[in-house]
Write an enzyme that holds these catalytic residues in place. Structure first.
Site, PDB file in Angstrom:
ATOM      1  CG  HIS A  62      67.077  37.051  22.878  1.00 42.47           C
ATOM      2  ND1 HIS A  62      68.089  36.436  22.597  1.00 42.47           N
ATOM      3  CD2 HIS A  62      66.474  37.565  21.875  1.00 42.47           C
ATOM      4  CE1 HIS A  62      68.168  36.425  21.038  1.00 42.47           C
ATOM      5  NE2 HIS A  62      67.208  37.335  20.580  1.00 42.47           N
ATOM      6  CG  ASP A  97      59.784  40.787  18.854  1.00 40.25           C
ATOM      7  OD1 ASP A  97      60.193  39.730  19.027  1.00 40.25           O
ATOM      8  OD2 ASP A  97      59.631  41.217  17.543  1.00 40.25           O
ATOM      9  CG  HIS A 152      61.020  33.543  16.216  1.00 38.85           C
ATOM     10  ND1 HIS A 152      61.947  34.452  16.529  1.00 38.85           N
ATOM     11  CD2 HIS A 152      61.446  32.650  15.198  1.00 38.85           C
ATOM     12  CE1 HIS A 152      62.490  34.361  15.524  1.00 38.85           C
ATOM     13  NE2 HIS A 152      62.428  33.234  14.631  1.00 38.85           N
TER      14      HIS A 152
HETATM   15  C1  SDX Z   1      62.678  36.908  18.869  1.00 41.77           C
HETATM   16  O1  SDX Z   1      66.474  33.844  18.986  1.00 41.77           O
HETATM   17  C2  SDX Z   1      66.392  35.041  18.503  1.00 41.77           C
HETATM   18  O2  SDX Z   1      67.377  35.765  17.914  1.00 41.77           O
HETATM   19  C3  SDX Z   1      64.942  35.402  18.014  1.00 41.77           C
HETATM   20  C4  SDX Z   1      64.683  36.759  17.444  1.00 41.77           C
HETATM   21  C5  SDX Z   1      65.384  37.118  16.138  1.00 41.77           C
HETATM   22  O3  SDX Z   1      65.659  38.390  15.803  1.00 41.77           O
HETATM   23  O4  SDX Z   1      65.304  36.138  15.527  1.00 41.77           O
HETATM   24  O5  SDX Z   1      65.647  37.818  18.399  1.00 41.77           O
HETATM   25  C6  SDX Z   1      63.473  37.328  17.561  1.00 41.77           C
HETATM   26  O6  SDX Z   1      62.041  35.909  18.636  1.00 41.77           O
HETATM   27  C7  SDX Z   1      62.829  37.698  20.239  1.00 41.77           C
HETATM   28  C8  SDX Z   1      62.173  37.097  21.305  1.00 41.77           C
HETATM   29  C9  SDX Z   1      60.552  37.199  20.924  1.00 41.77           C
HETATM   30  N1  SDX Z   1      59.673  36.514  21.976  1.00 41.77           N
HETATM   31  C10 SDX Z   1      59.329  37.165  23.215  1.00 41.77           C
HETATM   32  O7  SDX Z   1      59.372  38.366  23.561  1.00 41.77           O
HETATM   33  C11 SDX Z   1      58.120  36.332  24.030  1.00 41.77           C
HETATM   34  C12 SDX Z   1      58.454  36.379  25.366  1.00 41.77           C
HETATM   35  N2  SDX Z   1      59.806  35.876  25.835  1.00 41.77           N
HETATM   36  C13 SDX Z   1      59.922  34.442  26.278  1.00 41.77           C
HETATM   37  O8  SDX Z   1      58.964  33.642  25.684  1.00 41.77           O
HETATM   38  C14 SDX Z   1      61.401  34.002  26.178  1.00 41.77           C
HETATM   39  O9  SDX Z   1      62.032  34.977  26.797  1.00 41.77           O
HETATM   40  C15 SDX Z   1      62.162  33.462  24.905  1.00 41.77           C
HETATM   41  C16 SDX Z   1      61.262  32.678  24.510  1.00 41.77           C
HETATM   42  C17 SDX Z   1      62.453  34.579  24.239  1.00 41.77           C
HETATM   43  C18 SDX Z   1      63.528  32.885  25.339  1.00 41.77           C
HETATM   44  O10 SDX Z   1      63.057  32.027  26.242  1.00 41.77           O
HETATM   45  P1  SDX Z   1      64.180  30.886  26.720  1.00 41.77           P
HETATM   46  O11 SDX Z   1      65.592  31.225  26.428  1.00 41.77           O
HETATM   47  O12 SDX Z   1      63.714  29.487  26.346  1.00 41.77           O
HETATM   48  O13 SDX Z   1      64.112  31.076  28.119  1.00 41.77           O
HETATM   49  P2  SDX Z   1      63.315  30.352  29.113  1.00 41.77           P
HETATM   50  O14 SDX Z   1      61.781  30.284  28.706  1.00 41.77           O
HETATM   51  O15 SDX Z   1      64.069  29.351  29.742  1.00 41.77           O
HETATM   52  O16 SDX Z   1      63.048  31.393  30.374  1.00 41.77           O
HETATM   53  C19 SDX Z   1      64.087  31.349  31.501  1.00 41.77           C
HETATM   54  C20 SDX Z   1      63.283  31.911  32.690  1.00 41.77           C
HETATM   55  C21 SDX Z   1      61.961  30.951  33.039  1.00 41.77           C
HETATM   56  O17 SDX Z   1      61.719  31.319  34.339  1.00 41.77           O
HETATM   57  P3  SDX Z   1      62.046  29.881  35.132  1.00 41.77           P
HETATM   58  O18 SDX Z   1      61.312  28.732  34.474  1.00 41.77           O
HETATM   59  O19 SDX Z   1      63.558  29.927  35.438  1.00 41.77           O
HETATM   60  O20 SDX Z   1      61.319  30.334  36.619  1.00 41.77           O
HETATM   61  O21 SDX Z   1      62.855  33.282  32.350  1.00 41.77           O
HETATM   62  C22 SDX Z   1      61.402  33.296  32.564  1.00 41.77           C
HETATM   63  C23 SDX Z   1      60.866  31.943  31.946  1.00 41.77           C
HETATM   64  O22 SDX Z   1      59.542  31.667  32.528  1.00 41.77           O
HETATM   65  N3  SDX Z   1      61.077  33.873  31.181  1.00 41.77           N
HETATM   66  C24 SDX Z   1      60.067  34.772  31.079  1.00 41.77           C
HETATM   67  C25 SDX Z   1      60.117  35.542  29.977  1.00 41.77           C
HETATM   68  N4  SDX Z   1      61.018  34.976  29.459  1.00 41.77           N
HETATM   69  C26 SDX Z   1      61.634  34.088  30.117  1.00 41.77           C
HETATM   70  N5  SDX Z   1      59.165  35.263  32.245  1.00 41.77           N
HETATM   71  C27 SDX Z   1      58.116  36.177  32.039  1.00 41.77           C
HETATM   72  N6  SDX Z   1      58.099  36.815  30.787  1.00 41.77           N
HETATM   73  C28 SDX Z   1      59.143  36.568  29.667  1.00 41.77           C
HETATM   74  N7  SDX Z   1      58.982  37.271  28.601  1.00 41.77           N
END
Ligand code: SDX
Length: 443
Positions: free
Chosen positions: A307, A363, A268
């Protein structure tokens, strides 16, 4: 004429149920009537991490993840970033309308009058280790504020809520600045009421021996825009924490501390710190292919990418990327921007990211700017928490007055042991058997 209902047939009993559809949802409680017999508890929904569950009705922020749309109370984020200030945007988010001049002046005065901290707060903060993470200090100190304002428990009184909102929005920058100065062994700088909200924050952070601190207007404006972009984001993890903890009717300081704790996580608001650490670890564009390979192998995440809601470019990331170059005009170019831009280019052309609709989020670029502004990476989540405080408080207040809302208490699917009787210690299984059972991921 099509009816706003859904008909559900339970094939276990052959019975059909007609459920009303409202705002594109069905009420989960309407499923409870679907039973196999009168002993049956009734159907529930199973939605881990609430990926497809509307937990509330809210009028604060609208996001269209497919179109990359973000609006605060109907106003598009790009217009607010270009034309508004953080305090004006905070007023909009909290009160629901843009203020007229008189109301904005009163709002600004009321918040400015609450920027100071009780002297005991400093003693409390000095109890942390010298190298304490500032976000941990912020979470602890905000929670401690609940002990300084016991009157804040009267959350059903609108004037009481308004007073705590002013105090929290006013004091967050001071707590953040004190944590930063404490980490450097520098004396605290008292708030300067002659400066703007962001100007005062920069003064409390960076003022040294000069009699009057004058922030660089370009950097002050860049911070103002970053604060506007981070002010709210509908039902994200920390907003959900604010609502859930606030639903127990605890005071808003304790709820805000819980929200800040949720934001602290690397998935997050902690992602901005992780993203810069990642860019520094990559170091140069020639190292990007090897890094991308490790991400695609599932060994790590591309921090600042992806996201839950945006399946398109995060509109905030676009604006932040543009601001970066304006900041560099003053601070000098942060070489990490070249790694970030090349990393984005490569990722957005790679099937792994395209198929998963992974784009830069808020971010990805923010940390590069914060670093150019002179902030240490550990302060980045704190820089997210300060502006998000207005969003958390708006979400909290909306939850307090929503007649639909009660204390948050989800159900579960029980996967544990059936009833079993107590076993005297002498007759329990031998250690190795117990060890294997415990190692079966149960602890
Ligand atoms: C914020 O919710 C909000 O609005 C939050 C926010 C706000 O203003 O409040 O926007 C602020 O928190 C932004 C997000 C910051 N986090 C990151 O940048 C951390 C990296 N991102 C990931 O951890 C992820 O994308 C999330 C947590 C942001 C979202 O995760 P989801 O929706 O649970 O998606 P997921 O984990 O189910 O991913 C779907 C697929 C997966 O692959 P498969 O299992 O299908 O093979 O996409 C992949 C994930 O492994 N994936 C990524 C990835 N994000 C998702 N792979 C590599 N790098 C990434 N960053």
């Amino acid at each position: 004429m099509a009816k706003d209902t859904i008909s559900v047939t339970d094939n276990r009993t052959g019975k059909t149920y007609e459920l009303p559809i409202e705002n594109g949802t069905i009420r989960a409680m309407d499923l409870r009537q679907i039973k196999v017999d009168k002993e049956d508890f009734g159907l529930m929904t199973y939605d881990p991490s609430l990926g497809n569950t509307a937990s509330c009705k809210s009028a604060i922020t609208f996001i269209d993840g497919d179109k990359g749309i973000l609006r605060y109370r109907g106003y598009p984020i790009d217009q607010l970033a270009e034309k508004s200030t953080y305090l004006e945007t905070a007023y909009l988010i909290v009160k629901g309308e843009l203020p007229n001049r008189e109301h904005l002046d009163a709002w600004t005065y009321n918040i400015t009058m609450h920027t100071m901290l009780h002297e005991n707060t400093k003693k409390f903060m000095e109890g942390f280790r010298y190298d304490a993470h500032p976000m941990g200090m912020l979470v602890g100190t905000v929670a401690a504020l609940s002990t300084f304002y016991p009157d804040a428990k009267d959350i059903h009184d609108i004037e009481c809520r308004r007073l705590q909102v002013r105090r929290l929005i006013g004091k967050m920058p001071t707590i953040a600045a004190y944590a930063y100065r404490y980490s450097l062994g520098l004396p605290y700088v008292q708030p300067d009421n002659e400066l703007t909200y962001c100007g005062n924050f920069l003064s409390m952070l960076f003022r040294m021996t000069e009699r009057n601190y004058k922030p660089n207007p370009v950097l002050e404006r860049a911070l103002e825009v970053l604060f506007i972009l981070h002010a709210d984001h509908e039902q994200n993890c920390s907003a959900n924490a604010m609502r859930a903890v606030g639903s127990s009717r605890v005071d808003p300081y304790s709820a805000t501390a819980a929200a800040a704790a949720a934001l602290y996580g690397p998935l997050h608001g902690g992602a901005n710190e992780e993203a810069v650490n990642m860019l520094q670890e990559i170091g140069s564009a020639d190292k990007i292919p090897a890094f991308i390979k490790s991400v695609k192998a599932g060994e790590r995440k591309l921090m600042g990418f992806g996201h839950r809601v945006y399946k398109n470019y995060d509109p905030r990331a676009k604006i932040i990327k543009k601001i970066a170059y304006e900041v560099f005009e003053v601070t000098g170019r942060n070489p990490l921007i070249d790694v970030a831009v090349e990393l984005e280019r490569i990722a957005l052309e790679d099937e792994y990211f395209i198929s998963r609709k992974l784009y830069p989020n808020v971010d990805f670029y923010s940390g590069i700017i914060y670093q150019a502004l002179g902030f240490p990476a550990s302060l980045f989540p704190v820089l997210f928490a300060i502006p998000r405080t207005s969003g958390w408080l708006a979400q909290w207040a909306e939850n307090v007055i929503d007649p639909d809302q009660k204390i948050t208490r989800p159900r579960q699917i029980f996967t544990g042991e059936a009833e079993r009787s107590y076993v005297p210690i002498e007759t329990r299984p031998a250690p190795q058997t117990l060890e294997r059972k415990l190692l079966r991921g149960r602890l």
